[in-house]
Design a protein around this motif. Structure first.
Motif, short mmCIF file in Angstrom:
data_model
loop_
_atom_site.label_atom_id
_atom_site.label_comp_id
_atom_site.label_asym_id
_atom_site.label_seq_id
_atom_site.Cartn_x
_atom_site.Cartn_y
_atom_site.Cartn_z
N ARG A 63 -21.66 -1.66 -1.74
CA ARG A 63 -21.91 -2.85 -2.54
C ARG A 63 -21.32 -2.73 -3.94
NH1 ARG A 63 -28.05 -4.55 -2.51
NH2 ARG A 63 -27.10 -6.21 -3.78
N GLU A 106 -21.12 -10.60 -2.96
CA GLU A 106 -21.91 -9.76 -3.87
C GLU A 106 -21.81 -10.31 -5.30
OE1 GLU A 106 -24.50 -6.60 -4.69
OE2 GLU A 106 -23.70 -7.21 -2.73
N SER A 156 -21.19 -10.23 4.09
CA SER A 156 -22.10 -10.38 2.95
C SER A 156 -21.61 -9.61 1.73
CB SER A 156 -23.50 -9.89 3.34
OG SER A 156 -23.49 -8.51 3.66
N LEU A 157 -20.80 -8.58 1.91
CA LEU A 157 -20.23 -7.87 0.76
C LEU A 157 -19.28 -8.76 -0.03
CD1 LEU A 157 -19.47 -4.33 2.27
CD2 LEU A 157 -21.32 -4.97 0.72
N PRO A 210 -22.78 -7.52 7.85
CA PRO A 210 -22.82 -6.77 6.58
C PRO A 210 -21.51 -6.85 5.81
CG PRO A 210 -23.77 -5.46 8.34
CD PRO A 210 -23.12 -6.64 8.99
N PHE A 232 -26.82 -10.26 1.88
CA PHE A 232 -26.77 -8.90 2.41
C PHE A 232 -28.10 -8.52 3.08
CE2 PHE A 232 -27.15 -4.28 2.00
CZ PHE A 232 -25.94 -3.86 2.54
#
Length: 489
Positions: free
Chosen positions: A357, A282, A278-279, A275, A374
């Motif tokens: 996010r 964004e 994946s931020l 996680p 994400f």
């Protein structure tokens, strides 16, 4: 916006007959006006440095949106100019032959409004730059947007003058004569296709497509990366603070450890990793692109970021210890106790990742499908967590046991309060928890200053300039652009 070439013929240079003039157009590239407008919205201000004449430079600057009044078409400008010349310089009953006869032209009185119309307030020539002392140049170029008839020494002088004002300067160029300015600038940008090898060697960045829009996209991407780093840190710090605080509080009050070593490793390596990564990818938010340029001295970890991280960590710690103390009824730690605590902490962590996010948008304002990475990361984390809880071989490793549906619903309801806390922060406590709140205030002040600037210009009949620190860049092919961003990146 035409470059005018006079044509003549004759037996020698001393005996020539005027034949006519040729207008050559070097139009702005496609997408340049839109890119300039986007940069203006994000706090970037565009300057043009060129060797063309004043009229050509001002016309192109208007077409690109660098100067005001840039929406008129070239055909309209041509018609207005022809009418002006006919009505102002010749009598109404003049013939076409008299119109073409240069000897029939007569000077007209100077109109001060012509200076405003043709950019006298916003343009300086190379000779005017020479007349300004080096110690006065930084203050003399404030408010000037177009520099025409410049030589290589003028480009270098402009770069140094902007740097003396505390600006971080980026200069774009493609010729050999741009090399000194590219080298002196904080960021030198050379053209990859049409640029010379000397310019490429002196520059820090080379544009592979020679497109001004690429610079705009790079600025937007840079802002997005910076704000994503902040969101990444907010998530990582809140998770680390929560885990450390939970173990510390349990030790202080004489409670057994809520989580065992394998569960803590699982949280730090598996649950936080995907996680958090994946931020970093964004998508760039439109509000982020409107943020003003930041100072190079601005820290990444701000007070607002720490406030968000500490408040989230406090809530996660409170929820996890509440579940742990409720399950620890007989004073002995069982597999169910650690499993309930473990599941609560992980669910709070996942909800916190979704809230991180964006630093200013609430969770219901963020599309769950805008960041596929994400979604994959969250799916991997959820599947991995259920495997740890319900897969017998992993149960033996992590000392867990299966939970009922009612247990899972209770955990989800408790951990979703992280989203409620995040909504309260973003809706009612922006001045304490949002880094963009300061940027919105700066944008309002900039608009107010711009309005005062225009009003004073109308009263005094001359530009007063602004000492605000902003980015500057150029926009025309064949022109040497220079952009600076006021000690900011």
């Amino acid at each position: 916006g035409l470059r005018v070439l006079a044509m003549a013929y004759g037996p020698s240079l001393e005996c020539l007959t005027f034949a006519g003039i040729v207008g050559m157009e070097d139009p702005p590239r496609e997408g340049v006006p839109e890119s300039v407008a986007q940069l203006e919205k994000s706090g970037v201000k565009v300057l043009m440095v060129t060797g063309d004449s004043k009229e050509t430079a001002v016309a192109i600057a208007r077409r690109c949106g660098i100067l005001e009044g840039s929406h008129s078409t070239s055909s309209d400008q041509e018609g207005d100019w022809t009418t002006f010349r006919r009505t102002s310089l010749l009598p109404e009953d003049s013939s076409e032959e008299e119109y073409l006869d240069l000897n029939s032209f007569h000077p007209v009185p100077h109109n001060p409004l012509d200076d405003v119309e043709y950019g006298a307030e916003f343009a300086l020539s190379g000779s005017q730059l020479d007349a300004i002392g080096a110690h006065n140049l930084p203050d003399s170029i404030v408010g000037v947007k177009v520099f025409y008839r410049v030589a290589p020494r003028h480009k270098l002088a402009l770069v140094r003058a902007l740097q003396q004002r505390g600006e971080i300067v980026a200069m774009t160029g493609d010729g050999v004569n741009d090399a000194t300015a590219l080298k002196a600038a904080d960021i030198g940008v050379a053209m990859g296709k049409g640029g010379t090898d000397v310019a490429k060697e002196a520059a820090d960045v080379v544009l592979a497509d020679d497109n001004f829009t690429t610079i705009t996209n790079a600025v937007a991407e840079g802002k997005g990366i910076f704000f994503n780093i902040r969101n990444f840190l907010a998530f990582q710090l809140s998770t680390s603070f929560a885990a450390l605080a939970m173990e510390s509080v349990a030790t202080v009050f004489g409670l057994p450890s809520p989580l065992n070593a394998m569960q803590i490793l699982w949280i730090n390596i598996i649950m936080d990793g995907p996680p958090a990564q994946s931020l970093g990818v964004e998508p760039v938010d439109a509000a982020v692109l409107k943020e003003p340029p930041r100072k190079t001295s601005d820290p990444i970890v701000t007070r607002a970021l720490l406030t968000r991280a500490v408040s989230s960590a406090a809530l996660i710690m409170f929820l996890t210890l509440t579940v742990f103390s409720h399950e620890l009824d007989d004073g002995h730690v069982t597999r169910r106790d650690t499993t309930m605590t473990f599941m609560t902490f992980v669910n709070c962590d996942l909800f916190n990742a979704y809230a991180c996010r964006s630093s200013d948008r609430c969770f219901y304002e963020i599309s769950p499908f805008s960041n596929p990475s994400f979604l994959w990361a969250m799916g991997f984390s959820v599947v991995g967590q259920f495997a740890v809880i319900y897969f017998p071989p992993l149960q033996a490793v992590f000392q867990t046991e299966s939970l009922s549906l009612s247990d899972l619903l209770l955990i989800v309801c408790l951990s979703s309060s992280v989203l409620f806390l995040d909504t309260v922060r973003k809706k009612f406590l922006q001045q304490y928890c949002s880094d963009s709140w300061k940027g919105s205030i700066l944008r309002k002040l900039r608009k107010k200053k711009r309005g005062v600037y225009k009003n004073s210009k109308k009263r005094d009949g001359k530009a007063t300039g602004s000492s605000g620190r902003r980015k500057h860049c150029s926009s025309k092919s064949g022109k040497t652009p220079a952009f600076e961003n006021g000690g900011k990146t």
